[in-house]
Design a protein around this motif. Structure first.
Motif, PDB file in Angstrom:
ATOM      1  N   MET A 186       0.946  -1.110  -0.085  1.00 31.88           N
ATOM      2  CA  MET A 186      -0.143  -0.034  -0.057  1.00 31.88           C
ATOM      3  C   MET A 186       0.961   1.226  -0.017  1.00 31.88           C
ATOM      4  N   GLY A 187       0.592   2.163  -1.008  1.00 29.42           N
ATOM      5  CA  GLY A 187       1.623   3.430  -0.948  1.00 29.42           C
ATOM      6  C   GLY A 187       0.709   4.335  -0.578  1.00 29.42           C
ATOM      7  N   GLY A 188       1.508   5.605  -0.580  1.00 34.95           N
ATOM      8  CA  GLY A 188       0.685   6.896  -0.191  1.00 34.95           C
ATOM      9  C   GLY A 188       1.266   7.871   0.944  1.00 34.95           C
ATOM     10  N   LEU A 189       0.711   8.863   1.247  1.00 35.41           N
ATOM     11  CA  LEU A 189       1.213   9.795   2.124  1.00 35.41           C
ATOM     12  C   LEU A 189       0.659   9.483   3.383  1.00 35.41           C
ATOM     13  N   THR A 190       1.479   9.612   4.647  1.00 33.36           N
ATOM     14  CA  THR A 190       0.970   9.429   5.900  1.00 33.36           C
ATOM     15  C   THR A 190       0.032  10.539   6.320  1.00 33.36           C
ATOM     16  N   ASP A 191      -0.713  10.618   7.380  1.00 30.34           N
ATOM     17  CA  ASP A 191      -1.592  11.500   7.735  1.00 30.34           C
ATOM     18  C   ASP A 191      -0.817  12.911   8.006  1.00 30.34           C
ATOM     19  N   ALA A 192       0.353  12.772   8.303  1.00 31.53           N
ATOM     20  CA  ALA A 192       1.128  13.871   8.839  1.00 31.53           C
ATOM     21  C   ALA A 192       1.391  14.702   7.703  1.00 31.53           C
ATOM     22  N   GLN A 193       1.918  13.867   6.530  1.00 33.58           N
ATOM     23  CA  GLN A 193       2.337  14.546   5.447  1.00 33.58           C
ATOM     24  C   GLN A 193       1.052  15.109   4.622  1.00 33.58           C
ATOM     25  N   LYS A 194      -0.071  14.407   4.808  1.00 38.58           N
ATOM     26  CA  LYS A 194      -1.355  15.079   4.013  1.00 38.58           C
ATOM     27  C   LYS A 194      -1.715  16.449   4.854  1.00 38.58           C
ATOM     28  N   LEU A 195      -1.458  16.311   6.322  1.00 36.04           N
ATOM     29  CA  LEU A 195      -1.970  17.590   6.869  1.00 36.04           C
ATOM     30  C   LEU A 195      -1.095  18.729   6.508  1.00 36.04           C
ATOM     31  N   GLU A 196       0.367  18.637   6.288  1.00 38.83           N
ATOM     32  CA  GLU A 196       1.097  19.721   6.057  1.00 38.83           C
ATOM     33  C   GLU A 196       0.755  20.197   4.605  1.00 38.83           C
ATOM     34  N   ALA A 197       0.492  19.204   3.745  1.00 43.67           N
ATOM     35  CA  ALA A 197      -0.056  19.567   2.333  1.00 43.67           C
ATOM     36  C   ALA A 197      -1.193  20.377   2.236  1.00 43.67           C
ATOM     37  N   ARG A 198      -2.065  19.968   3.282  1.00 47.69           N
ATOM     38  CA  ARG A 198      -3.419  20.808   3.382  1.00 47.69           C
ATOM     39  C   ARG A 198      -3.078  22.469   3.891  1.00 47.69           C
ATOM     40  N   ALA A 199      -2.351  22.127   4.895  1.00 46.47           N
ATOM     41  CA  ALA A 199      -1.749  23.473   5.541  1.00 46.47           C
ATOM     42  C   ALA A 199      -1.223  24.510   4.536  1.00 46.47           C
ATOM     43  N   GLY A 200      -0.449  24.125   3.550  1.00 50.63           N
ATOM     44  CA  GLY A 200       0.087  24.715   2.744  1.00 50.63           C
ATOM     45  C   GLY A 200      -0.878  25.016   1.697  1.00 50.63           C
ATOM     46  N   SER A 201      -1.907  24.231   1.141  1.00 50.33           N
ATOM     47  CA  SER A 201      -3.078  24.682   0.325  1.00 50.33           C
ATOM     48  C   SER A 201      -3.673  25.733   0.818  1.00 50.33           C
ATOM     49  N   ALA A 202      -3.866  25.650   2.266  1.00 47.04           N
ATOM     50  CA  ALA A 202      -4.786  26.597   2.829  1.00 47.04           C
ATOM     51  C   ALA A 202      -4.102  28.387   2.452  1.00 47.04           C
ATOM     52  N   LEU A 203      -2.845  28.128   2.909  1.00 48.16           N
ATOM     53  CA  LEU A 203      -2.162  29.485   2.456  1.00 48.16           C
ATOM     54  C   LEU A 203      -2.048  29.821   0.807  1.00 48.16           C
ATOM     55  N   ARG A 204      -2.048  28.972   0.311  1.00 47.89           N
ATOM     56  CA  ARG A 204      -1.996  29.304  -0.939  1.00 47.89           C
ATOM     57  C   ARG A 204      -3.544  30.104  -1.655  1.00 47.89           C
ATOM     58  N   ARG A 205      -4.365  29.438  -0.889  1.00 48.81           N
ATOM     59  CA  ARG A 205      -5.689  29.964  -1.249  1.00 48.81           C
ATOM     60  C   ARG A 205      -5.744  31.167  -0.619  1.00 48.81           C
ATOM     61  N   GLN A 206      -5.133  31.852   0.272  1.00 55.41           N
ATOM     62  CA  GLN A 206      -5.040  33.134   0.731  1.00 55.41           C
ATOM     63  C   GLN A 206      -4.072  33.962  -0.190  1.00 55.41           C
TER      64      GLN A 206
ATOM     65  N   GLU B 145       4.350  15.430  -7.694  1.00 52.81           N
ATOM     66  CA  GLU B 145       4.064  14.568  -8.967  1.00 52.81           C
ATOM     67  C   GLU B 145       4.941  13.324  -8.866  1.00 52.81           C
ATOM     68  N   LEU B 146       6.299  13.504  -8.332  1.00 56.13           N
ATOM     69  CA  LEU B 146       6.807  12.112  -8.085  1.00 56.13           C
ATOM     70  C   LEU B 146       6.119  11.141  -7.013  1.00 56.13           C
ATOM     71  N   GLU B 147       5.623  11.850  -5.827  1.00 56.33           N
ATOM     72  CA  GLU B 147       4.802  11.278  -4.869  1.00 56.33           C
ATOM     73  C   GLU B 147       3.790  10.639  -5.279  1.00 56.33           C
ATOM     74  N   GLU B 148       3.080  11.216  -6.340  1.00 61.36           N
ATOM     75  CA  GLU B 148       1.784  10.784  -6.502  1.00 61.36           C
ATOM     76  C   GLU B 148       2.073   9.594  -7.754  1.00 61.36           C
ATOM     77  N   ILE B 149       3.207   9.691  -8.392  1.00 57.74           N
ATOM     78  CA  ILE B 149       3.377   8.854  -9.354  1.00 57.74           C
ATOM     79  C   ILE B 149       3.723   7.358  -8.617  1.00 57.74           C
ATOM     80  N   PHE B 150       4.802   7.539  -7.825  1.00 58.04           N
ATOM     81  CA  PHE B 150       5.209   6.322  -7.070  1.00 58.04           C
ATOM     82  C   PHE B 150       4.354   5.709  -5.942  1.00 58.04           C
ATOM     83  N   SER B 151       3.374   6.764  -5.387  1.00 56.18           N
ATOM     84  CA  SER B 151       2.596   6.148  -4.356  1.00 56.18           C
ATOM     85  C   SER B 151       1.452   5.270  -4.947  1.00 56.18           C
ATOM     86  N   GLY B 152       1.281   5.779  -6.238  1.00 57.26           N
ATOM     87  CA  GLY B 152       0.528   4.752  -7.033  1.00 57.26           C
ATOM     88  C   GLY B 152       0.637   3.243  -7.376  1.00 57.26           C
TER      89      GLY B 152
END
Lengths: 795, 342
Positions: free
Chosen positions: A494-514, B118-125
Motif C-alpha cells: 500500500m502506498g501513499g502519504l501519511t496523515d502527517a504528510q497530508k496535513l502539511e500539504a493541506r496547510a500549504g494549500s490553505a495558505l495558497r488559497r490566501q 508529482e513524483l509522490e503521486e506517480i510512485f505512491s500509485g
C-alpha cells in the motif's frame, strides 16, 4: 584521464573511427568527456620548400620567399620577417585562408607593397613545442627535417595528427587509470588481442643491497615497497616518442629518469619515484610514520610540518619523500645524479587521501593512490621502468631489488551461477555469452552446469561478489538489452502519504488559497542575519557548519524569519511591490553545542507579506486560514520582538501556549533596509500546531430555527481589547455563536482615550425559536456584563 | 344608466387613445378622475340610489362592467409605462465588459514542490510510501552504512558539510534507505525526499538542493524492474514518448550501478543545444542495492534483492520547465514563483 589514440594503438588495433570508439567506451562505462583532435586548430598548413629568398625592396628586415608547396602552388610568394631560413629549407607554410594555433587566421595581403600569399610558421604558431617536434622551441621559423614531400599536410609531420580521449574513470575502476588499462577495455570491446607490455631487461651483476638498505616500519600503510637500483645514470636525452606522449597528456619533459617514472604512471597507472642516492643519508630507506613536527620540503618547494598520521620515506636522518604524494627537494634527481633508486610501491589509499587533504598537497601520484593501486601492477611496473631505462640507454640496472611485503596476493574468486547473474539482471544472457564476455575481460571462468567459478584478473581489486560479475556481463552485453518489467515478482504494497504528510500539504494549500506563494530558502544563514534582527545572542545557539562555503552560510538556522525577510527585501528591491510568501521548513535545534547527539529538526511555518494594501490584519489572515484548516483556535496577545514594530506585534497562542509571532517589520529596521512598503513577518511552530490539529470534518446539523443577529455599538476605553469584549459577550449568553467586530470609531463626539466598537452578535437557537423579546433580553444581559467587567456602555 | 356608462366608456376611450396620456403622471391623474374616490365612475355608483329597484341589478352589472373595463385599461397602460421606464433605465446601464475582473488570485506552489508532489503521486500509485529522514545525519547513515567508509574516494563525489563530531549535513537522501531498512522488513517500497547539502555553488549546483531516493527491496527484484519503474516515471513526468537509457556507472551502495538518461524532450532525441547534441539528458543515478548495504541493515542478501534510485528534484524542475539557472529556484522572486500554479 587523457589517452592519446596513438599510444592506445601500441597495445590494441583500433580499426574503427575514433568517434565510434568513444561511443563504445561510453556504453561500457568509460565516458569520453572530451575527444580532442590534437591538430584541430590547424587548417590549410602544408610543408613548403624555400626555393628562393630575395630581400624586400622597401624593408631592411623583411625577405621575400618563393615556396614550392606542391599541388598548392610551386612558386608561392610569401614575405617573412624571419632570418633563420635558407634556400632549400623545408618549412611549415600557412596558405591563404589557413587557421593556426589560438584561432589565428592567415589571409593573403601586402607587406610594404609586396604581395604575401601566406605565412611561414614557427613551432609556437602551430601550437607545438620541442616535446612534440624537435626544434619547435626555436625562436623563428620551424625548420622541418627528414625527407618530406612539399604540399603535404603539416599535421602528421609535426605530430598533430592524433586524438586525445579524455576519459572519466569511475572511482571503482582504478585499473582504468592508465593507457594500458584503457587498452585492456578496448581490446575486450573490439574483440581484438591485447598486446603485451615490454617488461624484460638485462640486469648487470651488482646488487641493490650493496647500495642501500630498505625497511618498512609501517606495513599497514605500505603494503608493498619495491626499490631497484640503477647506476651510472647519464644525461641521455629523452627520445621524442616519449616526450611527445608525455606532452599529449599534459606533462613536460624534465629529464630521462623523471620522464620514465611519469611515463610509467601514465601508461600503467603506477606512481613511481626516483631518489638521488647520493643525497640519501646513511644509505638507508625507511618507510615510517612521520614524527610529530617533522618537516619536509617537497619538489615544488613547499614546506610541510608533519604528524604521525603522515607516511614518509626517510633516509637515516630525515624525510626524503611524502609517501605517494611527492618527493622531497633534498633527494631530487639532478643533472649530476649518477646513482638512482627507483621506488615502486603500494601505499594504503585512505592514508594517502587523508594526508593529501590535511596538507592540501595533491599530485598525479596521490590522485592515483587515492583511488587505489593494485599490488599486481606495482610488481610489474618496476620492470617496465627498468625496460625503459635500458631502451633509453640512460643507466645500468642492478641484478636484484628490495620487494618488501611481496607476498602473493590471493586472486579474487567468485563462486556464482548463470542463474544468479540472470536473476539479478532480469534477462537471460546465455551461458556461453557470459563466459565469452568475462574471458575477454581477462577473467578466468570454469563452469559446471549452471555453476560458475570466476577468477578476477589480478588488477581487478574492485571485484567483490556476483553482482560485480553481473555488472561486467551487462556492461559488455549492452544495457540496451535490459527490458523494462513492472515489479513482476514483487509483493503488493500500500502506498501513499501519511496523515502527517497530508496535513502539511493541506496547510500549504490553505495558505495558497490566501494568495501565498511557496518559497524555498537555504537552511543555513549568516551570523549577520541574527545581528540584523538584533538577536545576535540567538546565533550562539545555532549549529555551526565546520566547513561552510562562506560565513554567510555558516549557521543552521533556528528561525525562518531572516530567510523570509531576505526574500521579501529582495523582491521589494526588484520592484515587486506586493507579495505574500510562505515556507514550511525545519529549524535546527541543538541539544548541546558542539553537536554530540542528534539535533532536533522542527517543522516551522514562516510568512512574509508586503505591499501597500497589506496591514497587520491581512497578515493575520494567513494564520487564521491556517488555523481554520487544521481545526485550531489561535488567540493573540500583544508581544515584543527586537525586529518587529512594538505596537504591531502579537504572540500567537494555542491553548494558552505561545507557538508563534506575527508583526510589522520594525520601522527603523525598515528604514535601514530601505523598505518603504508595509512588511509583515510571522513564524509559527508548525510541529506544535500539527500535534493539536483536528483536521477531520465534524458535521453540525443546520439550526432548526432562524438565527438572530443584533448589532451592538459599545463605548470603551482605548485599553480594552477586542478579544476581551468578544470573550465577555460569548460568556454572557449561551446562544451566542459568533461575535464579529465590524467597525471601530474614534472622534471628538466620543472623547479622548475612548473608542466606539461595533459588533454583530449572532444568536443561534437550540430547542426553540428566539423571539425578538428574547434577543433583547440577551442583549441587555450582555451589555450589563460588559459594563460590569470592562466598563463598557452602549451608545 | 346604460347610456351613462356608455358615454363614460366612450369618453375614456377617447382620452386614452393615442396621444391621450403622454406621461405616467397624466395617466395617474386620469385614473384618479375616473376611478378615484370622487371620480366619474364613483359618482355614477352614487347615482344607483336613484335607479328604480327593478332596474338595479342590470345597472349594477353595467357599472361593474365599466369599472372592470376601466381598471384593465389603466393597468395595461401602466404596465406599458413601467416597461418603457425599465427599458430606458437598462439602456443607460451598459458597461464595458472588457474592463478587468476583480478577484483574489490564489497563491502558487514552488516548482520543486510541484515536482516532488508529482513524483509522490506517480510512485505512491505503485505502492511506495514516503519517508522523511533527518537532514543533520550521522556519518554512519550518510556514508558508512552505504558502503562508503572513511577516506573512500567516493566521498569526493559529494563535498560534504560537517557540523561537528560524527554529524554532517546529509549529502544524499540515500541515508533514508538505511533508516528504513533498519526498522522495516521487506517488502519495502519507499521514497525518501528532502533537502540535501553539498559544498558546491554555480549555475547548475546549489549548496542546498532536493533529492528523492527511491528504494525497493523484496524477493526476485531485477534490473529490468528498475528499468520498468523508471520508464513509467519518465513517461508520466515528461511525455508518453520519453525513453530512458541505462549506462554503467559507479555508486558504492549499488552494484551494478547505472546512470539514467532521458531522451531529450526538446528535440525528441535528435540532438540539440539543451542535450548538447547527444539526444539524451542525464537525470539520475540508480542501481541494484549493494549486498553489503542490505547486510548492514540486517537484510539477508541471499534472500532479498532490491534497487535504489536518486532523483535531483531541481534538475527535473529545470528540465521540465526550462529553467536555466538553479539559483532562480532559491531567490523566491514572486514573478518567478507565481508562474507555478497549484
Amino acid at each position: 584521464m587523457k589517452v592519446p589514440l596513438s599510444w592506445l594503438k601500441d597495445y590494441v588495433d583500433v580499426e574503427i573511427p575514433v568517434e565510434e570508439l568513444a561511443q563504445k567506451l561510453f556504453s561500457c562505462g568509460l565516458e569520453v568527456e572530451e575527444l580532442v583532435y590534437v591538430g584541430q586548430e590547424i587548417d590549410r598548413c602544408v610543408v613548403g620548400r624555400i626555393e628562393k629568398i630575395v630581400p624586400h625592396p622597401d624593408s631592411d628586415h623583411l625577405q621575400i620567399c618563393s615556396l614550392n608547396c606542391g599541388a598548392h602552388g610551386e612558386s608561392i610568394q610569401i614575405v617573412t620577417g624571419a632570418h633563420n631560413i635558407a634556400e632549400g629549407d623545408l618549412v611549415p607554410v600557412a596558405l591563404d585562408g589557413s587557421s593556426l594555433h589560438g584561432g589565428v587566421k592567415i589571409k593573403k595581403g601586402k607587406l610594404r607593397g609586396v604581395e604575401s600569399c601566406g605565412m611561414l610558421c614557427s613551432g609556437e604558431e602551430l601550437g607545438i613545442n620541442g616535446d612534440l617536434y624537435d626544434g619547435a622551441d626555436v625562436n623563428g621559423i620551424l625548420i622541418l627535417h627528414g625527407d618530406l614531400v612539399p604540399g603535404s599536410d603539416i599535421k602528421p609531420v609535426v605530430g598533430l595528427d592524433d586524438y586525445v580521449l579524455d576519459i572519466a574513470v569511475t572511482a571503482n575502476r582504478s585499473d582504468c587509470q592508465s593507457v594500458y588499462g584503457i587498452a585492456r577495455e578496448v581490446a575486450a570491446l573490439l574483440g581484438k588481442p591485447l598486446k603485451p607490455l615490454a617488461l624484460d631487461y638485462t640486469p648487470l651483476s651488482f646488487s641493490t643491497a650493496d647500495e642501500v638498505s630498505v625497511t618498512v616500519e609501517a606495513p599497514d600503510l605500505c603494503p608493498r615497497y619495491i626499490a631497484h637500483y640503477v647506476a651510472e645514470l647519464n644525461n641521455a636525452p629523452t627520445p621524442l616518442w616519449m616526450r611527445r606522449r608525455l606532452a599529449l597528456c599534459g606533462l613536460r619533459s624534465i629529464r630521462n629518469v623523471v620522464d620514465i617514472t611519469n611515463f610509467v604512471l601514465l601508461e600503467m597507472g603506477q606512481p613511481m619515484h626516483a631518489f638521488d642516492l647520493s643525497h640519501v643519508a646513511g644509505k638507508q630507506i625507511i618507510v615510517r610514520r612521520a614524527k610529530a613536527g617533522e618537516k619536509i620540503v617537497t619538489l615544488d618547494e613547499k614546506e610541510f610540518t608533519l604528524t604521525p598520521e603522515n607516511l614518509v620515506i626517510c633516509d637515516a636522518e630525515k624525510p626524503v619523500a611524502l609517501a605517494g604524494i611527492m618527493g622531497g627537494l633534498n633527494s631530487e634527481i639532478e643533472a649530476e645524479t649518477r646513482g638512482v633508486l627507483f621506488e615502486c610501491a603500494k601505499f594504503e589509499r585512505a592514508n594517502v587521501r587523508r594526508t593529501s587533504r590535511a596538507l592540501g598537497q595533491k599530485s598525479d601520484s596521490s590522485a592515483r593512490y587515492e583511488k587505489g593501486v593494485d599490488s599486481y601492477t606495482t610488481g610489474i611496473a618496476i620492470n617496465r621502468a627498468l625496460r625503459l631505462v635500458q631502451e633509453l640507454g640512460c643507466g645500468k640496472i642492478a641484478r636484484d631489488r628490495f620487494d618488501v611485503n611481496a607476498e602473493e596476493t590471493k586472486p579474487i574468486v567468485v563462486e556464482t551461477s548463470v542463474s544468479a547473474i540472470n536473476a539479478l539482471l532480469g534477462i537471460e544472457v546465455p551461458k556461453e555469452e557470459i563466459k565469452r564476455i568475462l574471458t575477454s575481460l581477462n577473467f578466468s571462468v570454469t563452469s559446471r552446469g549452471d555453476a560458475l567459478t570466476v577468477t578476477a584478473p589480478a588488477y581487478r581489486e574492485d571485484i567483490e561478489g556476483y553482482p560485480d560479475i553481473a555488472e561486467e556481463v551487462i556492461r559488455m552485453y549492452g544495457y540496451d538489452r535490459i527490458e523494462g518489467t513492472f515489479l513482476k515478482n514483487a509483493s503488493s504494497t500500500m502506498g501513499g502519504l501519511t496523515d502527517a504528510q497530508k496535513l502539511e500539504a493541506r496547510a500549504g494549500s490553505a495558505l495558497r488559497r490566501q494568495g501565498y506563494s511557496e518559497a524555498i530558502t537555504y537552511s543555513f544563514i549568516s551570523p549577520r542575519d541574527y545581528a540584523l534582527l538584533r538577536i545576535a545572542d540567538e546565533a550562539k545557539k545555532a549549529i555551526r557548519i565546520v566547513n561552510p562555503i562562506g560565513e554567510d552560510m555558516s549557521l543552521m538556522r533556528t528561525t525562518l524569519v531572516p530567510s523570509l525577510l531576505d526574500s521579501a527585501v529582495r523582491n521589494v528591491r526588484r520592484g515587486n511591490d506586493a507579495g505574500r510568501l510562505y515556507e514550511f521548513a525545519n529549524i535546527y535545534l541543538a541539544k548541546e553545542l558542539p553537536v554530540t547527539e542528534q539535533p532536533e529538526e522542527r517543522r516551522t511555518l514562516g510568512i512574509a507579506v508586503w505591499g501597500g494594501a497589506e496591514n497587520f490584519f491581512t497578515a493575520k489572515g494567513a494564520f487564521e486560514a491556517f488555523a481554520a484548516e487544521l481545526g485550531l483556535q489561535f488567540s493573540y496577545a500583544p508581544a515584543e520582538r527586537p525586529y518587529l514594530h512594538p505596537g504591531k506585534c502579537a504572540a500567537v497562542l494555542l491553548n494558552g501556549k505561545e507557538i508563534g509571532v506575527l508583526g510589522e517589520l520594525a520601522p527603523d529596521l525598515a528604514e535601514e533596509l530601505s523598505v518603504e512598503v508595509p512588511l509583515y513577518l510571522g513564524e509559527l511552530d508548525y510541529a506544535a500546531a500539527a500535534e493539536q490539529a483536528d483536521a477531520a470534518v465534524h458535521y453540525v446539523p443546520l439550526p432548526a430555527f432562524p438565527e438572530v443577529r443584533r448589532d451592538l455599538a459599545l463605548l470603551a476605553e482605548e485599553s480594552v481589547s477586542c478579544a476581551e469584549v468578544e470573550k465577555v459577550i460569548a460568556e454572557s449568553c449561551k446562544y451566542v455563536t459568533a461575535v464579529h467586530l465590524f467597525d471601530v470609531y474614534r472622534g471628538a463626539q466620543i472623547g479622548e482615550g475612548k473608542k466606539s466598537m461595533a459588533f454583530t452578535v449572532t444568536f443561534t437557537p437550540r430547542e426553540k425559536a428566539i423571539s425578538p423579546e428574547d434577543a433583547d433580553g440577551y442583549v441587555r444581559r450582555i451589555v450589563k456584563a460588559l459594563g460590569e467587567k470592562l466598563g463598557l456602555s452602549q451608545r | 344608466m346604460k347610456q351613462q356608462t356608455q358615454e363614460i366608456r366612450e369618453e375614456l376611450e377617447r382620452r386614452l387613445a393615442a396621444g391621450g396620456c403622454a406621461t405616467r403622471k397624466e395617466l395617474v391623474e386620469l385614473k384618479l378622475e375616473y376611478l378615484g374616490k370622487g371620480g366619474k365612475i364613483s359618482a355614477l355608483s352614487k347615482g344607483m340610489r336613484d335607479v328604480p329597484p327593478e332596474e338595479r341589478p342590470e345597472a349594477g352589472r353595467l357599472l361593474g362592467e365599466l369599472r372592470g373595463w376601466a381598471e384593465e385599461q389603466f393597468d395595461t397602460r401602466e404596465q406599458e409605462f413601467k416597461r418603457l421606464e425599465l427599458a430606458a433605465k437598462v439602456a443607460g446601464e451598459r458597461i464595458d465588459v472588457t474592463m478587468p475582473a476583480k478577484f483574489s488570485a490564489g497563491g502558487s506552489v514552488h516548482p520543486v514542490t510541484l515536482v516532488r508532489r508529482e513524483l509522490e503521486e506517480i510512485f505512491s500509485g505503485m505502492g511506495f510510501n514516503i519517508y522523511e529522514g533527518p537532514e543533520i545525519e550521522r556519518d554512519y547513515y550518510n556514508f558508512q552504512a552505504l558502503n562508503i567508509p572513511a577516506d573512500h574516494p567516493a566521498r569526493d563525489m559529494q563535498d560534504t558539510f560537517f557540523v561537528g563530531g560524527e554529524y554532517l549535513l546529509r549529502s544524499q537522501t540515500s541515508s533514508g534507505q538505511i533508516r528504513v531498512m533498519e526498522k522495516q522488513a521487506p517488502p519495502i517500497k519507499i521514497l525518501s525526499p528532502g533537502r540535501v547539502y553539498r559544498s558546491d555553488s554555480d549555475a547548475t549546483h546549489s549548496p542546498m538542493f532536493h533529492q528523492m531516493e527511491g528504494l525497493v527491496v523484496d524477493k526476485n527484484i531485477t534490473l529490468c524492474d528498475l528499468k520498468g519503474i523508471l520508464d513509467e516515471f519518465a513517461r508520466r513526468m515528461f511525455t508518453a514518448e520519453t525513453k530512458t537509457r541505462f549506462r554503467p556507472s559507479y555508486f558504492p551502495f549499488t552494484e551494478p550501478s547505472v546512470e539514467v538518461d532521458l531522451s531529450c524532450k526538446n528535440c525528441g532525441g535528435k540532438g540539440c543545444r539543451i542535450c548538447k547534441g547527444t539526444g539524451w539528458i542525464e537525470v539520475l543515478g540508480a542501481g541494484m542495492v549493494n549486498r553489503k548495504v542490505l547486510a548492514n541493515c540486517g537484510i539477508d542478501p541471499d534472500v532479498y534483492t532490491g534497487f535504489a534510485f536518486g532523483i535531483g528534484l531541481e534538475r527535473i524542475a529545470m528540465i521540465k520547465y526550462g529553467i536555466g539557472d538553479i539559483r532562480l529556484l532559491f531567490e523566491n522572486d514572486v514573478r518567478f514563483l507565481r508562474q507555478f500554479r497549484d
